[in-house]
Write a protein that holds these residues in place. Structure first.
Motif, short mmCIF file in Angstrom:
data_model
loop_
_atom_site.label_atom_id
_atom_site.label_comp_id
_atom_site.label_asym_id
_atom_site.label_seq_id
_atom_site.Cartn_x
_atom_site.Cartn_y
_atom_site.Cartn_z
N ILE A 19 105.22 101.54 12.71
CA ILE A 19 104.60 101.65 11.39
C ILE A 19 103.86 100.35 11.12
O ILE A 19 104.47 99.28 11.07
CB ILE A 19 105.65 101.94 10.31
CG1 ILE A 19 106.25 103.32 10.57
CG2 ILE A 19 105.02 101.88 8.92
CD1 ILE A 19 107.31 103.74 9.60
N LEU A 20 102.56 100.45 10.97
CA LEU A 20 101.76 99.27 10.69
C LEU A 20 101.51 99.16 9.19
O LEU A 20 101.26 100.15 8.52
CB LEU A 20 100.42 99.35 11.41
CG LEU A 20 100.43 99.20 12.92
CD1 LEU A 20 99.02 99.15 13.46
CD2 LEU A 20 101.17 97.95 13.32
N ALA A 21 101.59 97.96 8.71
CA ALA A 21 101.26 97.70 7.31
C ALA A 21 100.63 96.32 7.27
O ALA A 21 101.26 95.34 6.93
CB ALA A 21 102.50 97.77 6.44
N GLY A 25 97.53 96.08 3.40
CA GLY A 25 97.33 97.50 3.68
C GLY A 25 98.60 98.30 3.60
O GLY A 25 99.69 97.74 3.71
N PRO A 26 98.50 99.60 3.37
CA PRO A 26 99.70 100.41 3.24
C PRO A 26 100.35 100.69 4.59
O PRO A 26 99.69 100.63 5.62
CB PRO A 26 99.18 101.72 2.64
CG PRO A 26 97.78 101.81 3.09
CD PRO A 26 97.29 100.38 3.18
N PRO A 27 101.64 100.98 4.57
CA PRO A 27 102.31 101.31 5.82
C PRO A 27 101.91 102.69 6.30
O PRO A 27 101.91 103.65 5.53
CB PRO A 27 103.80 101.27 5.43
CG PRO A 27 103.82 101.53 3.98
CD PRO A 27 102.53 101.02 3.42
N ILE A 28 101.55 102.78 7.54
CA ILE A 28 101.17 104.08 8.10
C ILE A 28 101.81 104.19 9.47
O ILE A 28 101.75 103.26 10.27
CB ILE A 28 99.64 104.21 8.21
CG1 ILE A 28 99.05 104.42 6.81
CG2 ILE A 28 99.25 105.36 9.11
CD1 ILE A 28 97.58 104.67 6.79
N THR B 130 99.65 101.99 -1.35
CA THR B 130 100.28 100.73 -1.68
C THR B 130 99.78 100.28 -3.05
O THR B 130 98.57 100.25 -3.29
CB THR B 130 99.92 99.66 -0.61
OG1 THR B 130 100.62 99.97 0.58
CG2 THR B 130 100.33 98.27 -1.07
N GLN B 167 104.36 108.14 2.39
CA GLN B 167 104.66 106.71 2.45
C GLN B 167 104.08 106.02 1.22
O GLN B 167 102.87 106.03 1.00
CB GLN B 167 104.08 106.10 3.73
CG GLN B 167 104.90 106.47 4.95
CD GLN B 167 104.31 105.93 6.23
OE1 GLN B 167 103.15 106.11 6.51
NE2 GLN B 167 105.14 105.28 7.01
#
Lengths: 126, 364
Positions: A19-21, A25-28, B130, B167
């Motif tokens: 999971i990259l964040a 940036g948001p976690p995806i 986010t 998420q």
């Protein structure tokens, strides 16, 4: 190479979930891909919507909800499940909501349309 | 050997392979620099008025088509700003992403509380969001310089938490003024049903570089790390995954206690950005020195394959030690740190803007 990277990642961290964040940036989950979104519409022999049918995923052994007043239910990968496979529509309210219908098994293939009409059979139909 | 050194060694191999064979997983799309707030710490110097020409919505649709055609699988796309909800093309871009099978997410300050708009984005397959929240009402509004910023962000968060977004997380900028209020914020987020929370130091770029009162010193930064080490296990049990942001190398054993995934600056390795003026870079907050090209004149795939060497091969970061002196010794952390986060560097400086270990050597 990708397999080797995944194996090393798993060995180092005990997880395959990358999971990259980055920065703000948001976690995806970058290994997840959308499988699609489908509307299944359940109709009687006169093309009238059947509300209140319970829909289940056979493959996932999961209860997905009931059809709405338009006879529709949304299958969505946001539920963390594929939108193809075998599904079951069950009439749990008997004669209410337009009649008593037999269980319907519905197989959805990956290339099928995003909107699918299906026709459960009325139990008293000849 | 214990598990930690083995894990660290294997992770080092993994990172080396990622650098040798970079794959684009994550693309920032900075669709505007306009913003409805004017935060004290903004790294982009964003404001209500756009400060230059920006890519049109049509350009972004073409960019999406390009990435679908050239990258298999296509990268996850992260729409950022400025405040993306101020872009009149947001829904069109979102629909194009959703229709073309992209996994995509959005970064917002949450100030626009508009459930219908958010629902429209959810309907376009928004996978991840986010939202910024920096403390209690006083702390957040003070940093955001708006008396309603906290209320609006809370409402937006409440809506998204109930919307079943796959998420959702909150990012908080920690500074001396809110460092002692983190326990209260954790309770607030848990009460809202927010599942994940990342804590950032404010780093000295943009307006923050001109406001030293916002910057945690080394001792304050370690207080933050120690707070996360202490609280993370118990909050995980309660369903709130709080962790330190991706910024800054920490030794593996500490890292495993404060982050879900150990430090690895993936800018230019798995991450790229297209800024609103078309510039191609690593992360969107990397210094403009690091721009690798421009989407209006360069083929992205060629740029991705042939440039980005400053991100992937980092001996140029070893010219000095982290105090800016000619290197007399080899830093024992170099093999894992690799110069820490690229956004802490400019091409002309001799050391990163911050190092957890070098700025407080006693904690190394």
């Amino acid at each position: 190479m990708r397999t080797i990277k995944k194996a090393l990642f798993f060995l180092a961290l005990g997880s395959l979930s990358l999971i990259l964040a980055a920065c703000y940036g948001p976690p995806i989950d970058v290994r997840a891909t959308w499988l699609g979104r489908r509307i299944v519409r359940l109709l009687d022999g006169s093309n009238r919507p059947i509300a209140g049918l319970v829909v289940e995923s056979v493959d996932q052994a999961r209860h997905l909800g009931q059809t709405d007043a338009n006879g529709e239910i949304l299958l969505d990968t946001e539920l963390n499940m594929p939108v193809d496979g075998t599904f079951l529509a069950l009439d749990v309210d008997g004669p209410a909501n337009g009649g008593d219908f037999a269980d319907l098994s519905l197989v959805i293939q990956p290339g099928d349309d995003d909107e699918i009409n299906a026709y459960p059979t009325a139990k008293n139909a000849n | 050997m214990t598990a930690q050194p083995v894990g660290r060694f294997i992770y080092r191999l993994y990172r080396r392979l990622e650098r040798l064979r970079p794959e684009l997983h994550y693309l920032f799309a900075e669709i505007t620099r306009r913003c409805n707030l004017s935060c004290r710490h903004c790294g982009s110097d964003c404001s209500a008025a756009s400060q230059g020409r920006e890519l049109s919505t049509d350009s972004w649709l073409k960019i999406i088509d390009y990435f679908k055609a050239r990258f298999q699988p296509p990268p996850a796309v992260v729409i950022t700003g400025g405040e993306p909800l101020l872009s009149p093309g947001l829904e069109t871009i979102a629909a194009h992403l959703g229709e073309n099978g992209f996994t995509w997410g959005l970064v917002s300050n949450g100030f626009i509380y508009d459930p219908a708009r958010w629902q429209a984005l959810l309907d376009r397959r928004l996978a991840s969001a986010t939202i910024s929240l920096d403390g209690d009402a006083a702390g957040h509004n003070g940093l955001r310089r708006h008396p309603k910023a906290y209320d609006h962000a809370l409402k937006t968060l409440g809506f998204l938490a109930k919307a079943g977004l796959s998420q959702l997380d909150v990012v908080s900028c920690v500074y001396p003024g809110n460092l002692d209020t983190l326990d209260n914020l954790a309770e607030t987020l848990h009460g809202l049903g927010v599942p994940a929370w990342r804590l950032f130091r404010i780093f000295p770029i943009g307006r923050a570089a001109r406001d030293p009162a916002l910057l945690l010193d080394a001792a304050g930064s370690w207080r933050l790390v120690d707070w996360i080490r202490d609280r993370r296990p118990r909050w995980l049990e309660r369903g709130l995954d709080l962790q330190l942001c991706c910024e800054g190398y920490l030794p593996f054993a500490i890292d495993r206690q404060v982050r879900a995934q150990p430090f690895f600056c993936r800018a230019g390795i798995n991450i790229a950005s297209i800024l609103c003026n078309g510039d191609i870079t690593g992360c969107s907050n990397n210094h403009r020195d690091f721009a690798q090209g421009n989407i209006l004149r360069d083929d992205f795939l060629t740029v991705w394959r042939q440039r980005f060497q400053d991100f992937r091969r980092r001996p140029w970061l070893r010219g000095s030690d982290c105090q800016g002196n000619a290197r007399q010794r080899r830093c024992p952390h170099w093999d894992d740190c690799q110069g820490s986060s690229i956004h802490l560097w400019t091409k002309s400086q001799a050391r990163p803007a911050f190092c957890y270990l070098d700025d407080q050597p006693g904690r190394a």
